[in-house]
Design a protein around this motif. Structure first.
Motif, PDB file in Angstrom:
ATOM      1  N   VAL A  58       7.185  -4.446  -6.057  1.00  0.00           N
ATOM      2  CA  VAL A  58       6.432  -3.572  -5.350  1.00  0.00           C
ATOM      3  C   VAL A  58       5.837  -2.481  -6.234  1.00  0.00           C
ATOM      4  O   VAL A  58       5.958  -2.154  -7.553  1.00  0.00           O
ATOM      5  CB  VAL A  58       8.288  -2.972  -4.880  1.00  0.00           C
ATOM      6  N   ALA A  59       4.804  -2.956  -5.682  1.00  0.00           N
ATOM      7  CA  ALA A  59       3.037  -1.781  -6.301  1.00  0.00           C
ATOM      8  C   ALA A  59       3.409  -0.651  -6.309  1.00  0.00           C
ATOM      9  O   ALA A  59       3.391  -0.523  -3.842  1.00  0.00           O
ATOM     10  CB  ALA A  59       2.177  -2.297  -5.471  1.00  0.00           C
ATOM     11  N   ILE A  60       3.640   0.984  -6.436  1.00  0.00           N
ATOM     12  CA  ILE A  60       3.402   2.355  -6.235  1.00  0.00           C
ATOM     13  C   ILE A  60       2.532   3.080  -6.849  1.00  0.00           C
ATOM     14  O   ILE A  60       2.166   2.730  -7.674  1.00  0.00           O
ATOM     15  CB  ILE A  60       4.416   2.780  -6.881  1.00  0.00           C
ATOM     16  N   THR A  61       1.563   3.343  -5.187  1.00  0.00           N
ATOM     17  CA  THR A  61       0.465   3.938  -6.210  1.00  0.00           C
ATOM     18  C   THR A  61       0.117   5.241  -6.943  1.00  0.00           C
ATOM     19  O   THR A  61       1.232   6.568  -6.616  1.00  0.00           O
ATOM     20  CB  THR A  61      -0.338   4.343  -4.254  1.00  0.00           C
ATOM     21  N   ALA A  62      -0.530   5.630  -7.906  1.00  0.00           N
ATOM     22  CA  ALA A  62      -0.458   7.297  -8.666  1.00  0.00           C
ATOM     23  C   ALA A  62      -2.036   7.556  -8.426  1.00  0.00           C
ATOM     24  O   ALA A  62      -2.651   6.113  -8.711  1.00  0.00           O
ATOM     25  CB  ALA A  62      -0.099   6.173  -9.408  1.00  0.00           C
ATOM     26  N   GLY A  63      -1.758   9.270  -7.891  1.00  0.00           N
ATOM     27  CA  GLY A  63      -3.035   9.213  -8.363  1.00  0.00           C
ATOM     28  C   GLY A  63      -3.932   9.995  -9.617  1.00  0.00           C
ATOM     29  O   GLY A  63      -3.100  10.162  -9.934  1.00  0.00           O
TER      30      GLY A  63
END
Length: 438
Positions: A58-63
């Motif tokens: 599961v790829a989770i975004t971080a800005g």
């Protein structure tokens, strides 16, 4: 080279600066007490209980923004999927920020405190993208290759106004998908094509296509209150993401902080930075955008009307990216020295906004900068000049205003300290606003 104020007669009286009163703006300060618990509850609500997650990546975004409780939300998101047997990882979704390099983006997250140890999840940073299609406008759509190789993608981002345009969707999950997760190539493509199609439309159409082609499982939308705390957290599946984000944008606009008055002679901003706003300081707060391309959707806001802007410093969490320095008329030598020219220019050119990296007149001290800024107004008097000093455009709950503005303050404002002289340290720089709160 420093630019100094013109020489003055040594026998002349020092310029009398306006006094400043501290004013507290009463905003809605409702906030989520336990962001981690709220994250788990929302994911429990939207992730199907029968969805097989064992062994799934599961790829989770971080800005790159300084978003309230972002570390807690990301850690809780990773923990949720681990509890279901999945293998979550964090990937930087910040377009061209961090110098448009994989290492630079990893370091940017670490500088924000988003480390593997804090998040209890690996960070996988790469600038490699894949094209996943082309919109009906003929715009290619890109996405992080590592994320596309995962079984699921979870978007996490703040929903707020965009600094370049107004629309049904502005800055949020759709922008994260269309721009941030598309890395440097995708971000540059979106901004380049926006001159032809319009930025709002490119973001919308690119994100819609990405939702169809990429394995997006859910989005977690965050809304902050005017004090910069987490007000609302809402998870949503792809099918309802567009409508949900639109509603949250409306909520965000009711909560966003604003300057207390609309007509200002001089606005003194203590800090700018990418962690504060995508353009260093929020154009919807200052009323100044300076987009040269009229095709870029809309002109500068008409309110507030600010004659001069002077900025003092660059926030360290911006890591040298001084985008937005070009909004100012005056700044300091130390801000210019803190500027990473390469990062700033890369960001400005990617966004088709070279004017936002232009360096204004700069001075060795705050006092010299303020003297020059006031002098540029023409004939001014301490008792009539309309001056506001703010910490940054994200934190406006406490501001300092000159006496001429006190009669114009709206009802939600409270004077917490009567006007007093501006205080400078031995080097000629302003002391922090917080020191005057006693």
């Amino acid at each position: 080279m420093s630019v100094c104020t013109p020489p003055r007669n040594p026998d002349a009286e020092p310029l009398q600066l306006p006094q400043l009163a501290l004013v507290r703006q009463r905003f809605d300060r409702s906030a989520i007490v336990d962001p981690a618990a709220a994250t788990h509850a929302e994911l429990d609500r939207v992730i199907p209980s029968d969805l097989p997650l064992q062994g799934k990546r599961v790829a989770i975004t971080a800005g790159s923004r300084g978003i309230a409780a972002l570390g807690e939300v990301l850690a809780a998101t990773a923990a949720f999927f681990k509890s279901h047997g999945a293998e979550p990882f964090i990937f930087p979704a910040m377009g061209s920020h961090g110098g448009a390099t994989a290492q630079g983006q990893r370091e940017y997250l670490e500088h924000l405190g988003l480390t593997e140890a804090h998040l209890d999840a690996p960070i996988v940073s790469s600038m490699e993208v894949r094209q996943i299609g082309e919109t009906h406008h003929g715009v290619p759509v890109y996405l992080d290759a590592t994320a596309l190789a995962a079984d699921h993608i979870v978007l996490v981002n703040r929903v707020k106004t965009h600094t370049k345009f107004s629309g049904r969707l502005e800055s949020g999950l759709f922008k994260m998908l269309a721009v941030g997760a598309a890395k440097h190539l995708g971000a540059a493509t979106v901004h380049r094509e926006s001159v032809r199609v319009g930025l709002a439309e490119v973001i919308l159409s690119n994100a819609r296509l990405a939702l169809k082609r990429a394995p997006v499982l859910a989005g977690i939308a965050l809304v902050e209150n005017a004090a910069g705390a987490l007000h609302t957290l809402c998870a949503c599946p792809p099918a309802t993401m567009e409508d949900k984000e639109s509603g949250l944008l409306t909520l965000s606009k009711t909560l966003m902080p604003r300057l207390p008055v609309q007509d200002i002679d001089l606005l003194v901003v203590d800090e700018i930075g990418k962690n504060i706003s995508g353009t260093g300081m929020d154009t919807k707060v200052t009323g100044r955008n300076r987009d040269i391309l009229s095709e870029f959707d809309e002109p500068d806001p008409t309110l507030p009307r600010v004659k001069r802007i002077a900025i003092r410093d660059l926030h360290p969490d911006s890591q040298g990216n001084a985008l937005g320095i070009g909004f100012a008329d005056f700044t300091t030598d130390r801000l210019v020295a803190a500027m990473d020219y390469g990062k700033t220019v890369t960001n400005a050119l990617t966004g088709i906004s070279p004017e936002k990296a232009a360096v204004p007149i700069h001075f060795p001290t705050d006092r010299a900068m303020i003297d020059a800024a006031l002098g540029s107004l023409g004939a001014w008097q301490p008792n009539t000049v309309r001056l506001i000093r703010i910490r940054d455009t994200k934190h406006l709950d406490v501001v300092a205003v000159s006496p001429a503005l006190l009669p114009d303050l709206p009802g939600h404002c409270e004077v917490v300290h009567t006007p007093q002289d501006m205080t400078f340290d031995a080097a000629g720089n302003l002391t922090p606003l917080e020191l005057n709160l006693s």
